[in-house]
Each structure stands twice: as C-alpha cells, then as structure tokens.
Design an enzyme around this catalytic site. Structure first.
Site, PDB file in Angstrom:
ATOM      1  N   GLU A  29     123.354  61.026   2.780  1.00  0.00           N
ATOM      2  CA  GLU A  29     122.833  61.807   3.939  1.00  0.00           C
ATOM      3  C   GLU A  29     121.586  62.581   2.801  1.00  0.00           C
ATOM      4  O   GLU A  29     121.770  63.155   1.830  1.00  0.00           O
ATOM      5  CB  GLU A  29     123.844  62.944   4.177  1.00  0.00           C
ATOM      6  CG  GLU A  29     123.707  63.403   5.495  1.00  0.00           C
ATOM      7  CD  GLU A  29     123.831  62.462   6.591  1.00  0.00           C
ATOM      8  OE1 GLU A  29     122.590  61.791   7.131  1.00  0.00           O
ATOM      9  OE2 GLU A  29     124.763  62.013   6.970  1.00  0.00           O
ATOM     10  N   ASP A 167     117.295  56.066  10.381  1.00  0.00           N
ATOM     11  CA  ASP A 167     117.894  55.934  12.014  1.00  0.00           C
ATOM     12  C   ASP A 167     117.147  54.797  12.453  1.00  0.00           C
ATOM     13  O   ASP A 167     117.896  53.915  13.033  1.00  0.00           O
ATOM     14  CB  ASP A 167     117.380  57.205  12.614  1.00  0.00           C
ATOM     15  CG  ASP A 167     118.042  58.471  12.106  1.00  0.00           C
ATOM     16  OD1 ASP A 167     119.136  58.250  11.156  1.00  0.00           O
ATOM     17  OD2 ASP A 167     117.930  59.561  12.639  1.00  0.00           O
ATOM     18  N   TYR A 216     115.461  72.035   8.393  1.00  0.00           N
ATOM     19  CA  TYR A 216     115.046  70.408   7.926  1.00  0.00           C
ATOM     20  C   TYR A 216     113.766  70.453   7.056  1.00  0.00           C
ATOM     21  O   TYR A 216     113.694  69.631   6.312  1.00  0.00           O
ATOM     22  CB  TYR A 216     115.026  69.621   9.378  1.00  0.00           C
ATOM     23  CG  TYR A 216     115.043  68.094   8.710  1.00  0.00           C
ATOM     24  CD1 TYR A 216     116.090  67.087   8.598  1.00  0.00           C
ATOM     25  CD2 TYR A 216     113.779  67.488   8.785  1.00  0.00           C
ATOM     26  CE1 TYR A 216     116.083  66.047   8.531  1.00  0.00           C
ATOM     27  CE2 TYR A 216     113.515  66.110   8.467  1.00  0.00           C
ATOM     28  CZ  TYR A 216     114.918  65.403   8.230  1.00  0.00           C
ATOM     29  OH  TYR A 216     114.816  64.023   7.997  1.00  0.00           O
TER      30      TYR A 216
END
Length: 380
Positions: A29, A167, A216
């Site tokens: 991650e 993704d 983020y």
C-alpha cells in the site's frame, strides 16, 4: 443491469456494454507512486457501463449510485463522476479510437464508492471498453495494459488524482484465482495463485475520505521529498523512493527529516513484505502470509499515518478470531475497508463476529464482502 436503465433513460438500447471488476490490494500500500511492489487482485464486485454515441458534442450520464450528470465533451473537469468517463473519452480521442462526438452513458454496479476498492478506476476502465466497443474499435486481449495506461492518464490528467498505476492494471489485467505481483517501476506483472482454502473477507467500515483531499497529495509530496533527501545524502540519484534499500535507512537517520524517514521506512519495508507475502502464498505458508498483513497494517498506522480508528479496531479484533490468518487496512486510507485473510471454513463466523464488533462500536449497520479473484475487464 445498466442496459435496462439505459433504454428507459435514453429511449433506445446501448451500442455497447462493458464490465470491470473492483480491486482489493492484498499488500503493498502506498508503494505504487514510489515505484514499488504491490499485490492487487481483481475481485467479484463490478461496475457496468453502457454507451451510445450521439450526433452532437453533449455527454449525458445516469448512474444508479451517483445520479445524473451532463457536460459538453470538451468541457473542463467539473468535479463529478462523469469526469472519469469524459477523461477516458479524451484519451480515446487522442488515440483516434472513437469519433469526436458526445454520447449517452449509463452506469451501475456493486463496487462501494470511496471505500478503497477502486470504484473510480473500475468506472474508467469499463468506460474505455464500452466507448471503444461502441465505436467499433474494441480492445484486444494483448491491449489490456494499454487500457490500464489510458485509464491512468485520464485519472491523473483530466480528473486530477495523483494516483499510481496499481488500480488500473489490476482491473484491466486481473486473472481468475490469482493476485498480480506488480512492479510499478518496471511495469511488470506476474500472477500469483491464491490457495483455494482462502477467502478474502473485506469489511466496509463506513468511513469515507475523498482521494482529492489534501492528505493523499501530501503523502505523494512527502515521498518525493524523502527521495530527494536520500539521493543527496547517498550521492546517487534515486529514480524513485523504492530504489532505497531498507539496510540503508539507519545511515540516513541524520540526513532525512523525521517525517521523511518514517515515510521511507514504510515504503522500503512494505516492498519487502510484498515479496515475503508472495513467496509465502506460493509455498503454502499461510501463517507467514498472515503475519505480513499485520506488519503492513502496523507500518501504515505508525510510519505512514493513514489508518483510522475503525480499521485499527477491526484489525485488533481479528487477532482473536479462529481462522483469521492476518488483517490490515486496504486502500489509500483515512477511511474505507479492512482486509482479512481467512481460512474458508471460518468465513461466515469471522464475518459475523467482525461486523458485530464494529456495529457495537459504531451503532450502525456494517457491510461485509466475501470475495474471490476474477478476471479483468471485458466488453460484453
């Protein structure tokens, strides 16, 4: 199905329909934008997109989950869900795979939004397949990586989310029964088969946070700063933070500021955990794989600071449940889901126990998904 809604909304059937799965990242991650390793899996949740081209430049959209939206084909991003579709359309226009015309689009699916399961990337990848299919320029099997790159450019460029490539590659290139070991610097994929006795149990904590929020972007900037500081201290240029080795960190303690050091420690150690996890799965050492998940969560909570109280609660609760091998938060963080690696005979009991545990803490219903690995996106 979106096609049913399409006809009722727009008066005629769609010209093409496509599906794209959601994505769960098993481990790795916040490594993709630092050129690291990740181990995502395309899962048995999906988004479906139906399309028909128009004779003008208007784009009309209707989504079962997101509502209606409308924009001109070449208008700037508006900050709504239709941006993800229009961004893909811009990339397809540059590649001359679709005509410069507006279109009607209908969207439906069961990938929960803003939960760390890649609903936006699934929408983008499914849109690419549907738009190309409607134009008679369908993507071939060998072009899956091209679709992933196209969807990633739309997300980072038009939509404005500074995400990595994980993704889009997981959703476009997924294989049934497998996770994908992804080297984000080399853009290389290797399937890793998941043991049949495992279930991927995902609990939606109900906490949401938009990726466009500043946190983020701050993490991306912090990793860039850590890379620059490490490059200067080592006397060699690092193309990305993942080129830094864990054993080099102690010698950099005085050269990196404390925050940069923590971010670098997470990225470098997480890359190691991805490799250990993949080897453990292939060797059938499920206990070792589970330990890597718990270690990943601790690093994400301590060094990367992206966990949240509900995720911490579920990860700790899972340690006492029979059949749970490991657990961690999954997704970008600050909200979304936890992943629990569970031996299949225990999946129902574990799901019930985790949901009950969180419901007592939140006093609200909790969603739990028992997921399997599926193939990537396709034109239907």
């Amino acid at each position: 199905m979106p096609s049913f809604r399409f006809a009722s909304e727009f008066g005629s059937p769609p010209a093409a329909e496509a599906r794209a799965p959601g994505r769960v990242n098993l481990i790795g991650e916040h490594t993709d934008y630092s050129g690291g390793l990740a181990l995502p899996v395309a899962v048995s949740l999906e988004t479906r997109v139906s399309v028909r081209f128009r004779s003008d430049r208007t784009v009309r959209g209707v989504s079962r989950e997101r509502g209606a939206a409308r924009a001109e084909l070449h208008a700037p991003a508006a900050g709504d869900w239709l941006d993800h579709v229009r961004g893909v359309a811009q990339e397809l226009l540059r590649a001359r795979r679709i005509p410069a015309r507006g279109f009607d689009v209908a969207v439906a699916g069961d990938v929960p939004e803003d939960a760390g399961l890649s609903s936006s990337a699934a929408l983008a990848v499914a849109s690419a397949y549907a738009l190309a299919g409607a134009a008679g320029a369908r993507f071939r099997e060998h072009e899956r990586a091209d679709v992933a790159e196209l969807a990633h450019r739309a997300e980072t460029g038009f939509v404005g989310v500074p995400c990595g490539i994980m993704d889009q590659y997981a959703i476009a290139c997924g294989e049934p029964g497998c996770a994908l070991l992804l080297d984000c610097a080399r853009v290389e994929l290797r399937p890793v088969r998941l043991p049949e006795e495992l279930t991927l149990l995902v609990v939606d904590t109900g906490v949401r946070r938009e990726l466009r929020d500043g946190d983020y972007q701050e993490r991306v900037a912090e990793c860039q700063r850590a890379r620059e500081q490490a490059s200067s201290a080592l006397g060699r240029p690092l193309a990305n933070l993942s080129e830094l080795r864990v054993e080099e960190l102690p010698g950099l303690a005085g050269a990196l500021d404390p925050l940069a050091l923590r971010r670098a420690r997470h990225v470098t150690s997480e890359n190691q955990r991805v490799e250990r996890f993949a080897r453990a799965l292939e060797a059938g050492d499920l206990e070792a794989a589970g330990r890597s998940l718990y270690e990943s969560h601790e690093s994400l909570a301590r060094d990367y600071e992206v966990s949240w109280p509900e995720a911490d609660l579920l990860v700790e609760a899972s340690r006492d449940l029979a059949g749970v091998l490991g657990a961690r938060m999954t997704g970008a963080g600050w909200g979304g889901c936890t992943l629990h690696l569970v031996r299949s005979p225990h999946q129902r009991d574990c799901a019930a126990a985790l949901c009950a545990h969180l419901e007592r803490a939140r006093s609200a219903p909790v969603r739990c998904f028992q997921l399997s690995a599926v193939g990537g996106a396709e034109l239907l």
